[in-house]
Design a protein around this motif. Structure first.
Motif, PDB file in Angstrom:
ATOM      1  N   GLU A 207      46.819  51.061  29.120  1.00  0.00           N
ATOM      2  CA  GLU A 207      45.697  50.337  29.735  1.00  0.00           C
ATOM      3  C   GLU A 207      45.976  48.839  29.829  1.00  0.00           C
ATOM      4  O   GLU A 207      45.140  47.995  29.530  1.00  0.00           O
ATOM      5  CB  GLU A 207      44.392  50.599  28.974  1.00  0.00           C
ATOM      6  N   VAL A 208      47.171  48.499  30.287  1.00  0.00           N
ATOM      7  CA  VAL A 208      47.653  47.121  30.315  1.00  0.00           C
ATOM      8  C   VAL A 208      46.801  46.202  31.192  1.00  0.00           C
ATOM      9  O   VAL A 208      46.612  45.036  30.854  1.00  0.00           O
ATOM     10  CB  VAL A 208      49.131  47.088  30.764  1.00  0.00           C
ATOM     11  N   ASP A 209      46.267  46.703  32.285  1.00  0.00           N
ATOM     12  CA  ASP A 209      45.460  45.843  33.154  1.00  0.00           C
ATOM     13  C   ASP A 209      44.142  45.429  32.492  1.00  0.00           C
ATOM     14  O   ASP A 209      43.449  44.548  32.990  1.00  0.00           O
ATOM     15  CB  ASP A 209      45.198  46.503  34.504  1.00  0.00           C
ATOM     16  N   GLU A 210      43.798  46.038  31.345  1.00  0.00           N
ATOM     17  CA  GLU A 210      42.586  45.658  30.618  1.00  0.00           C
ATOM     18  C   GLU A 210      42.862  44.608  29.530  1.00  0.00           C
ATOM     19  O   GLU A 210      41.937  44.137  28.890  1.00  0.00           O
ATOM     20  CB  GLU A 210      41.938  46.893  29.993  1.00  0.00           C
ATOM     21  N   TYR A 211      44.118  44.250  29.300  1.00  0.00           N
ATOM     22  CA  TYR A 211      44.450  43.262  28.274  1.00  0.00           C
ATOM     23  C   TYR A 211      44.042  41.867  28.735  1.00  0.00           C
ATOM     24  O   TYR A 211      44.064  41.555  29.926  1.00  0.00           O
ATOM     25  CB  TYR A 211      45.962  43.218  28.012  1.00  0.00           C
ATOM     26  N   GLU A 212      43.750  41.005  27.762  1.00  0.00           N
ATOM     27  CA  GLU A 212      43.559  39.588  28.054  1.00  0.00           C
ATOM     28  C   GLU A 212      44.894  39.032  28.541  1.00  0.00           C
ATOM     29  O   GLU A 212      45.958  39.477  28.110  1.00  0.00           O
ATOM     30  CB  GLU A 212      43.106  38.836  26.805  1.00  0.00           C
ATOM     31  N   GLN A 213      44.869  38.061  29.415  1.00  0.00           N
ATOM     32  CA  GLN A 213      46.103  37.495  29.968  1.00  0.00           C
ATOM     33  C   GLN A 213      46.856  36.625  28.967  1.00  0.00           C
ATOM     34  O   GLN A 213      48.073  36.478  29.060  1.00  0.00           O
ATOM     35  CB  GLN A 213      45.813  36.706  31.244  1.00  0.00           C
ATOM     36  N   ASP A 214      46.138  36.049  28.007  1.00  0.00           N
ATOM     37  CA  ASP A 214      46.776  35.211  26.999  1.00  0.00           C
ATOM     38  C   ASP A 214      46.049  35.442  25.678  1.00  0.00           C
ATOM     39  O   ASP A 214      44.846  35.231  25.578  1.00  0.00           O
ATOM     40  CB  ASP A 214      46.685  33.739  27.402  1.00  0.00           C
ATOM     41  N   VAL A 215      46.782  35.861  24.674  1.00  0.00           N
ATOM     42  CA  VAL A 215      46.196  36.113  23.360  1.00  0.00           C
ATOM     43  C   VAL A 215      46.825  35.161  22.352  1.00  0.00           C
ATOM     44  O   VAL A 215      48.043  35.129  22.197  1.00  0.00           O
ATOM     45  CB  VAL A 215      46.412  37.590  22.927  1.00  0.00           C
ATOM     46  N   GLY A 216      45.980  34.381  21.721  1.00  0.00           N
ATOM     47  CA  GLY A 216      46.444  33.452  20.691  1.00  0.00           C
ATOM     48  C   GLY A 216      47.335  32.347  21.208  1.00  0.00           C
ATOM     49  O   GLY A 216      48.132  31.792  20.454  1.00  0.00           O
ATOM     50  N   GLY A 217      47.248  32.045  22.499  1.00  0.00           N
ATOM     51  CA  GLY A 217      48.093  31.007  23.079  1.00  0.00           C
ATOM     52  C   GLY A 217      49.558  31.404  23.173  1.00  0.00           C
ATOM     53  O   GLY A 217      50.421  30.564  23.405  1.00  0.00           O
TER      54      GLY A 217
ATOM     55  N   VAL B 294      54.740  50.489  30.125  1.00  0.00           N
ATOM     56  CA  VAL B 294      53.401  49.974  30.403  1.00  0.00           C
ATOM     57  C   VAL B 294      52.698  50.923  31.354  1.00  0.00           C
ATOM     58  O   VAL B 294      53.299  51.446  32.281  1.00  0.00           O
ATOM     59  CB  VAL B 294      53.435  48.535  30.980  1.00  0.00           C
ATOM     60  N   GLU B 295      51.420  51.178  31.076  1.00  0.00           N
ATOM     61  CA  GLU B 295      50.619  52.111  31.872  1.00  0.00           C
ATOM     62  C   GLU B 295      49.205  51.579  32.007  1.00  0.00           C
ATOM     63  O   GLU B 295      48.748  50.791  31.185  1.00  0.00           O
ATOM     64  CB  GLU B 295      50.553  53.481  31.170  1.00  0.00           C
ATOM     65  N   THR B 296      48.534  52.049  33.020  1.00  0.00           N
ATOM     66  CA  THR B 296      47.101  51.810  33.170  1.00  0.00           C
ATOM     67  C   THR B 296      46.517  52.943  33.983  1.00  0.00           C
ATOM     68  O   THR B 296      47.213  53.570  34.788  1.00  0.00           O
ATOM     69  CB  THR B 296      46.807  50.451  33.837  1.00  0.00           C
ATOM     70  N   SER B 297      45.252  53.252  33.753  1.00  0.00           N
ATOM     71  CA  SER B 297      44.618  54.311  34.533  1.00  0.00           C
ATOM     72  C   SER B 297      43.657  53.735  35.562  1.00  0.00           C
ATOM     73  O   SER B 297      43.093  54.465  36.351  1.00  0.00           O
ATOM     74  CB  SER B 297      43.867  55.284  33.611  1.00  0.00           C
ATOM     75  N   THR B 298      43.486  52.427  35.541  1.00  0.00           N
ATOM     76  CA  THR B 298      42.597  51.799  36.502  1.00  0.00           C
ATOM     77  C   THR B 298      43.361  51.503  37.790  1.00  0.00           C
ATOM     78  O   THR B 298      44.580  51.406  37.791  1.00  0.00           O
ATOM     79  CB  THR B 298      42.042  50.481  35.925  1.00  0.00           C
ATOM     80  N   VAL B 299      42.628  51.346  38.856  1.00  0.00           N
ATOM     81  CA  VAL B 299      43.251  50.971  40.119  1.00  0.00           C
ATOM     82  C   VAL B 299      43.847  49.586  39.946  1.00  0.00           C
ATOM     83  O   VAL B 299      43.216  48.690  39.401  1.00  0.00           O
ATOM     84  CB  VAL B 299      42.196  50.966  41.253  1.00  0.00           C
ATOM     85  N   THR B 300      45.070  49.433  40.369  1.00  0.00           N
ATOM     86  CA  THR B 300      45.729  48.146  40.191  1.00  0.00           C
ATOM     87  C   THR B 300      45.868  47.428  41.528  1.00  0.00           C
ATOM     88  O   THR B 300      45.817  48.050  42.588  1.00  0.00           O
ATOM     89  CB  THR B 300      47.101  48.329  39.501  1.00  0.00           C
ATOM     90  N   THR B 301      45.993  46.133  41.451  1.00  0.00           N
ATOM     91  CA  THR B 301      46.128  45.291  42.639  1.00  0.00           C
ATOM     92  C   THR B 301      47.400  44.470  42.502  1.00  0.00           C
ATOM     93  O   THR B 301      47.976  44.397  41.419  1.00  0.00           O
ATOM     94  CB  THR B 301      44.918  44.342  42.755  1.00  0.00           C
ATOM     95  N   PRO B 302      47.846  43.820  43.573  1.00  0.00           N
ATOM     96  CA  PRO B 302      49.034  42.976  43.456  1.00  0.00           C
ATOM     97  C   PRO B 302      48.911  41.886  42.388  1.00  0.00           C
ATOM     98  O   PRO B 302      49.909  41.402  41.889  1.00  0.00           O
ATOM     99  CB  PRO B 302      49.184  42.366  44.846  1.00  0.00           C
ATOM    100  N   GLU B 303      47.703  41.546  41.973  1.00  0.00           N
ATOM    101  CA  GLU B 303      47.514  40.565  40.904  1.00  0.00           C
ATOM    102  C   GLU B 303      47.597  41.206  39.523  1.00  0.00           C
ATOM    103  O   GLU B 303      47.732  40.518  38.523  1.00  0.00           O
ATOM    104  CB  GLU B 303      46.149  39.865  41.035  1.00  0.00           C
ATOM    105  N   GLY B 304      47.485  42.520  39.452  1.00  0.00           N
ATOM    106  CA  GLY B 304      47.463  43.212  38.169  1.00  0.00           C
ATOM    107  C   GLY B 304      48.833  43.309  37.516  1.00  0.00           C
ATOM    108  O   GLY B 304      49.874  43.261  38.173  1.00  0.00           O
ATOM    109  N   ARG B 305      48.839  43.456  36.226  1.00  0.00           N
ATOM    110  CA  ARG B 305      50.067  43.528  35.440  1.00  0.00           C
ATOM    111  C   ARG B 305      50.924  44.731  35.840  1.00  0.00           C
ATOM    112  O   ARG B 305      52.150  44.627  35.963  1.00  0.00           O
ATOM    113  CB  ARG B 305      49.698  43.603  33.949  1.00  0.00           C
ATOM    114  N   ILE B 306      50.321  45.876  36.057  1.00  0.00           N
ATOM    115  CA  ILE B 306      51.070  47.086  36.384  1.00  0.00           C
ATOM    116  C   ILE B 306      51.804  46.912  37.705  1.00  0.00           C
ATOM    117  O   ILE B 306      52.957  47.304  37.839  1.00  0.00           O
ATOM    118  CB  ILE B 306      50.149  48.321  36.428  1.00  0.00           C
ATOM    119  N   TRP B 307      51.162  46.321  38.682  1.00  0.00           N
ATOM    120  CA  TRP B 307      51.792  46.102  39.984  1.00  0.00           C
ATOM    121  C   TRP B 307      53.032  45.228  39.833  1.00  0.00           C
ATOM    122  O   TRP B 307      54.090  45.509  40.377  1.00  0.00           O
ATOM    123  CB  TRP B 307      50.789  45.458  40.937  1.00  0.00           C
ATOM    124  N   ARG B 308      52.889  44.152  39.064  1.00  0.00           N
ATOM    125  CA  ARG B 308      54.034  43.255  38.838  1.00  0.00           C
ATOM    126  C   ARG B 308      55.159  43.971  38.091  1.00  0.00           C
ATOM    127  O   ARG B 308      56.336  43.826  38.428  1.00  0.00           O
ATOM    128  CB  ARG B 308      53.584  42.011  38.071  1.00  0.00           C
TER     129      ARG B 308
END
Length: 186
Positions: free
Chosen positions: A104-114, A137-151
């Motif tokens: 569920e990588v697309d649900e992670y915060e983009q920066d954790v603890g700096g 890395v996996e996710t079950s949500t729809v991903t977009t070009p901005e999402g981590r899974i797409w990259r």
């Protein structure tokens, strides 16, 4: 004995490869999800039932008092599975393992603890194993070009998982075609 009810992405792309790495390759692994509570939930609802449903793997479970704690599950043979929440950079930086599975990588915060994205932090923990490191890395949500899974898809190898048949030992491609898994593949 519990019946394995695995039918989806997490079972095919995360749990079966974890079980393969732990019990065939004899390597420690880390499972990362968006929070520590979510990792414990996946342990109880998906990973433990997969182990209990396998005649081969059920004997690898240690008695509760020898199995470690909720954050580290130890098994017969000396291998361990770290259960890590992506919301804790301290937990992410405290492990060194060759195999990391981020769910569920697309649900992670983009920066954790700096310290950046949790998947990047987790990937750094595999560097001690240059010839054998894996980050899934996996996710079950729809991903977009901005999402981590797409990259990651565009950066990755698009490689296939090959797993041995328990009956004959020949390797087969692990696929995810929307079918159901009646038991763990491992």
């Amino acid at each position: 004995r519990r019946r394995f009810a695995g039918k989806g992405k997490t079972e095919a792309s995360i749990i079966n490869p974890i079980l393969y790495a732990l019990f065939h390759l004899l390597q420690d692994c880390a499972y990362v999800n968006k929070s520590q509570d979510k990792t414990y939930q996946i342990w109880g609802k998906k990973i433990l039932p997969a182990l209990e449903a396998s005649e081969t793997l059920v004997d690898r479970l240690l008695p509760r008092d020898e199995a470690g704690n909720k954050a580290l599950r130890n098994f017969v043979g000396g291998v361990g599975l770290y259960m890590i929440g992506a919301d804790s950079s301290g937990a992410l930086s405290s492990i060194t393992v060759p195999y990391v599975y981020c769910d569920e990588v697309d649900e992670y915060e983009q920066d954790v603890g700096g310290k950046g994205h949790p998947a990047d932090q987790a990937a750094k923990r595999t560097r001690a194993f240059p010839d054998d490191q894996r980050l899934v890395v996996e996710t079950s949500t729809v991903t977009t070009p901005e999402g981590r899974i797409w990259r990651e898809l565009n950066r990755g190898t698009c490689s296939l998982f090959f797993v041995p048949c328990l009956g004959c030992g020949t390797y087969q491609v692990l696929t995810r075609d929307g079918g159901t898994l009646e038991r763990p593949i491992v």
